[in-house]
Motif scaffolding. Structure first.
Motif, PDB file in Angstrom:
ATOM      1  N   GLN A  70       5.616  13.048   4.413  1.00  0.00           N
ATOM      2  CA  GLN A  70       6.359  12.104   3.572  1.00  0.00           C
ATOM      3  C   GLN A  70       5.911  12.199   2.114  1.00  0.00           C
ATOM      4  OE1 GLN A  70       8.856  11.722   5.748  1.00  0.00           O
ATOM      5  NE2 GLN A  70       9.109   9.724   4.812  1.00  0.00           N
ATOM      6  N   VAL A  71       4.612  12.367   1.883  1.00  0.00           N
ATOM      7  CA  VAL A  71       4.107  12.522   0.514  1.00  0.00           C
ATOM      8  C   VAL A  71       4.632  13.823  -0.086  1.00  0.00           C
ATOM      9  CG1 VAL A  71       2.018  12.880  -0.876  1.00  0.00           C
ATOM     10  CG2 VAL A  71       2.089  11.042   0.839  1.00  0.00           C
TER      11      VAL A  71
ATOM     12  N   GLY B 100       5.420   9.540  -1.965  1.00  0.00           N
ATOM     13  CA  GLY B 100       4.063   9.023  -2.077  1.00  0.00           C
ATOM     14  C   GLY B 100       3.948   7.666  -2.732  1.00  0.00           C
ATOM     15  N   ALA B 101       4.843   7.350  -3.664  1.00  0.00           N
ATOM     16  CA  ALA B 101       4.769   6.057  -4.362  1.00  0.00           C
ATOM     17  C   ALA B 101       5.374   4.923  -3.537  1.00  0.00           C
ATOM     18  CB  ALA B 101       5.472   6.153  -5.712  1.00  0.00           C
TER      19      ALA B 101
ATOM     20  N   GLN C 137       0.845  -1.185   0.000  1.00  0.00           N
ATOM     21  CA  GLN C 137       0.000   0.000   0.000  1.00  0.00           C
ATOM     22  C   GLN C 137       0.884   1.240   0.000  1.00  0.00           C
ATOM     23  OE1 GLN C 137      -3.566   0.010   2.500  1.00  0.00           O
ATOM     24  NE2 GLN C 137      -2.692   1.816   3.470  1.00  0.00           N
ATOM     25  N   SER C 138       0.672   2.113  -0.967  1.00  0.00           N
ATOM     26  CA  SER C 138       1.521   3.297  -1.091  1.00  0.00           C
ATOM     27  C   SER C 138       1.119   4.367  -0.084  1.00  0.00           C
ATOM     28  CB  SER C 138       1.419   3.871  -2.506  1.00  0.00           C
ATOM     29  OG  SER C 138       0.139   4.478  -2.690  1.00  0.00           O
ATOM     30  N   LEU C 139       2.040   5.294   0.144  1.00  0.00           N
ATOM     31  CA  LEU C 139       1.740   6.430   1.011  1.00  0.00           C
ATOM     32  C   LEU C 139       0.671   7.324   0.389  1.00  0.00           C
ATOM     33  CD1 LEU C 139       5.196   7.458   2.474  1.00  0.00           C
ATOM     34  CD2 LEU C 139       3.227   6.604   3.723  1.00  0.00           C
TER      35      LEU C 139
ATOM     36  N   PHE D  86       3.813   2.116   2.582  1.00  0.00           N
ATOM     37  CA  PHE D  86       3.476   2.788   3.841  1.00  0.00           C
ATOM     38  C   PHE D  86       4.661   2.810   4.802  1.00  0.00           C
ATOM     39  CE2 PHE D  86       2.222   2.474   8.288  1.00  0.00           C
ATOM     40  CZ  PHE D  86       1.523   3.666   8.441  1.00  0.00           C
ATOM     41  N   ASP D  87       5.479   1.780   4.751  1.00  0.00           N
ATOM     42  CA  ASP D  87       6.593   1.669   5.688  1.00  0.00           C
ATOM     43  C   ASP D  87       7.600   2.805   5.542  1.00  0.00           C
ATOM     44  OD1 ASP D  87       5.807  -1.052   6.764  1.00  0.00           O
ATOM     45  OD2 ASP D  87       5.906  -1.403   4.611  1.00  0.00           O
ATOM     46  N   ALA D  88       7.448   3.639   4.503  1.00  0.00           N
ATOM     47  CA  ALA D  88       8.319   4.804   4.358  1.00  0.00           C
ATOM     48  C   ALA D  88       8.096   5.815   5.471  1.00  0.00           C
ATOM     49  CB  ALA D  88       8.101   5.458   2.987  1.00  0.00           C
ATOM     50  N   VAL D  89       7.014   5.682   6.251  1.00  0.00           N
ATOM     51  CA  VAL D  89       6.839   6.585   7.392  1.00  0.00           C
ATOM     52  C   VAL D  89       8.000   6.439   8.365  1.00  0.00           C
ATOM     53  CG1 VAL D  89       4.323   6.690   7.211  1.00  0.00           C
ATOM     54  CG2 VAL D  89       5.368   5.025   8.745  1.00  0.00           C
TER      55      VAL D  89
END
Length: 195
Positions: free
Chosen positions: A172-173, A178-179, A136-138, A182-185
């Motif tokens: 973050q977006v 954004g692409a 799931q993307s941001l 979710f773990d990019a948080v």
């Protein structure tokens, strides 16, 4: 906290004392039961010599010579737990505005959250891969959080819990992630300069 343990370990070493630090990952009723686990770090000698006694309290795990590691793990696990409970309270507040008992919501939340925690190993892998893994993307998460915020406001529920998460995802977006999954948080919550 981890630094407090390290300072105490350094003091103990200067005074010829072997130091073992620990963290208790359990509620009082769990102590002495297998589901209670206690985290230790510092002197491996002290841990090994006292392991039988330590395991009377619950499962004992040694995290290495760095005396701060046990408390670091302890507080990291507590952060995950309290955040989960806060999310549950937010959801319960939303549905109670329509007369749904918190106990009924809890039954559904247990089912849903139990399924979701199964993906934590994949989240760990995604974080290690720079959140480039599929998922799931941001951008998707931002849209979902926008809707959750709107639904919360419509229900008259404050944003003390979901507001900070929305702000983190929005940031973050806006920073061009954004692409990513979710773990990019993770990149938004880790200390600057840390890996």
């Amino acid at each position: 906290m981890a630094n407090d343990a390290r300072e105490l370990a350094a003091w103990a070493e200067r005074h010829g004392i072997d130091y073992l630090d620990g963290g208790i990952t359990a509620i009082p009723a769990m102590i002495g039961r297998p589901e209670s686990f206690l985290l230790y770090s510092g002197s491996e000698k002290v841990f090994d010599e006292n392991r039988a006694a330590l395991e009377l309290l619950g499962s004992a795990e040694y995290f290495g010579a760095d005396a701060g590691m046990a408390s670091l793990y302890d507080f990291a696990l507590l952060a995950a737990m309290y955040t989960m409970f806060a999310g549950f309270s937010h959801g319960a507040a939303m549905v109670r505005t329509e007369g749904v008992p918190a106990t009924e919501f809890a039954a559904r939340a247990v089912q849903w959250l139990s399924a979701m925690v199964q993906v934590l190993p994949l989240s760990g892998e995604a974080i290690e891969a720079g959140a480039e893994a599929e998922g799931q993307s941001l951008d998707f998460t931002k849209a979902a959080l926008d809707a959750i915020v709107r639904a919360s406001r419509e229900a008259g529920v404050g944003l003390d819990v979901v507001g900070p998460l929305k702000a983190l995802v929005d940031r973050q977006v806006a920073d061009g992630h954004g692409a990513k999954a979710f773990d990019a948080v993770y990149a938004g919550v880790r200390a600057p300069g840390s890996e």
